[in-house]
Design an enzyme around this catalytic site. Structure first.
Site, short mmCIF file in Angstrom:
data_model
loop_
_atom_site.label_atom_id
_atom_site.label_comp_id
_atom_site.label_asym_id
_atom_site.label_seq_id
_atom_site.Cartn_x
_atom_site.Cartn_y
_atom_site.Cartn_z
CE LYS A 175 -2.13 -1.13 3.77
NZ LYS A 175 -2.97 -1.40 4.89
CB THR A 207 -7.76 8.34 6.11
OG1 THR A 207 -6.83 9.07 7.18
CG2 THR A 207 -7.84 9.50 4.88
N GLY A 209 -8.87 4.03 9.98
CA GLY A 209 -9.55 2.43 9.62
C GLY A 209 -9.44 2.03 8.50
CB CYS A 212 -9.16 -2.17 9.60
SG CYS A 212 -8.07 -1.75 11.17
#
Length: 264
Positions: A175, A207, A209, A212
């Site tokens: 990421k 932003t 979480g 998750c």
């Protein structure tokens, strides 16, 4: 039969990350969610105030209670907190293999609070990572797993993704949200090749979480489609959740994404 996904992660008292975000994501994508809590956190949009780990024995008990009653289609692993819990989860998965395992290597909260003890990183790398269908590290987490400096460009991202793949997992989603630029670029690294996944960078402070949510979305979608399509669809879902995050107006700090933007 409904798809059942399990999350093993920490609880976020503010509801934006952890098992709360995972269960919301599962529900939004039409999957029944179950959960095993590894730690309780006292937190809000301004940061993490305290963390209370759950004992490794009770993590095991939660797992056995679920596995003795239900057949699981997918598993997402998030915050594991310490070495004892990492080892316990690894042993459980060796005893009870899962069709799909998404490992989100949660280490540090956005506010800087450490969510994984340093000695647990080695255990994740050696024991848990080889069991994963896919791992989803951000640039900080990838660097920590490899004992390397943080990637500063896409070339570094791809190199580190390939190095992580060599540790035994089936795929790596690197990421790149921490990189600069008008686009947020991720790389899906697989033995058969690499796929560059770019999306517009959305200007928002909300932003909390996102990591998750993305990993939970992949776990929800894997039993229904291919790995590549699951990652692409999960990113599309997350993009919508971020695009609508500002409509929630939750808290005074880094607010959550909008998991149910398609409904309200």
């Amino acid at each position: 039969m409904v798809t059942i996904a399990l999350t093993i992660a920490g609880s976020d008292s503010s509801g934006g990350a952890g098992i709360q975000a995972d269960l919301k994501t599962f529900s939004a994508l039409g999957v029944y969610g179950m959960s095993i809590v590894t730690a309780l956190t006292a937190q809000n949009t301004l940061g993490v105030d305290d963390v209370l780990p759950i004992s490794a024995d009770f993590v095991k008990q939660q797992f056995y209670s679920i596995i003795n009653d239900s057949q699981l289609d997918s598993l997402k692993i998030g915050m594991l907190m310490n070495e004892e819990i990492v080892i316990a989860v690894s042993q459980l998965l060796l005893e009870h293999p899962m069709p799909y395992i998404v490992l989100d290597t949660v280490m540090i909260a956005k506010g800087g609070h450490r969510l994984l003890q340093l000695e647990a990183i080695k255990a994740i790398k050696q024991q848990l990572l080889p069991l994963a269908t896919i791992i989803t590290p951000n640039l900080l987490e990838a660097a920590a797993l490899l004992s390397d400096s943080q990637a500063i460009d896409e070339r570094d991202m791809r190199r580190q993704g390939r190095e992580l793949l060599q540790l035994g997992c089936k795929a790596v989603l690197m990421k790149g949200g921490h990189l600069a630029g008008s686009q947020s670029v991720d790389y899906l690294i697989m033995p058969e090749g690499e796929i560059r996944l770019a999306a517009p960078r959305i200007v928002t402070n909300n932003t909390h979480g996102t990591g998750c949510t993305l990993s939970a979305a992949i776990a929800a979608l894997l039993p229904q489609t291919s790995l590549v399509e699951a990652v692409e669809q999960a990113k599309h879902y997350l993009l919508g959740a971020i695009e609508h995050a500002d409509t929630l107006k939750i808290g005074q700090g880094i607010g959550p994404t909008h998991h149910f933007y398609q409904w309200w």
